[in-house]
Write a protein that holds these residues in place. Sequence first.
Motif, short mmCIF file in Angstrom:
data_model
loop_
_atom_site.label_atom_id
_atom_site.label_comp_id
_atom_site.label_asym_id
_atom_site.label_seq_id
_atom_site.Cartn_x
_atom_site.Cartn_y
_atom_site.Cartn_z
N VAL A 33 -10.89 0.53 36.51
CA VAL A 33 -11.50 -0.71 36.02
C VAL A 33 -11.87 -0.56 34.55
N TYR A 37 -10.50 -2.71 31.52
CA TYR A 37 -11.47 -3.39 30.66
C TYR A 37 -11.13 -3.16 29.18
N MET A 49 -15.07 -7.65 34.74
CA MET A 49 -14.95 -6.21 34.93
C MET A 49 -16.22 -5.49 34.51
#
Length: 63
Positions: A33, A37, A49
Amino acid sequence: MTTVIRQDDLIESVADALQFISYYHPKDFIDGVYKAYQKEESQAAKDAMAQILINSRMCAEGH
């Protein structure tokens, strides 16, 4: 001997498991993630996110 599993117990167990995985994320998920991002161009997607990352950290810290 027969083991009987009550429907309510099964539902509660599955709900508890889903609740747990919604709070506690493995490191590889967090790393993924975070990498996404960093590459993301859409501010709305970055905000979403970031919220996932913040929530995950707060849960890991017990908040």
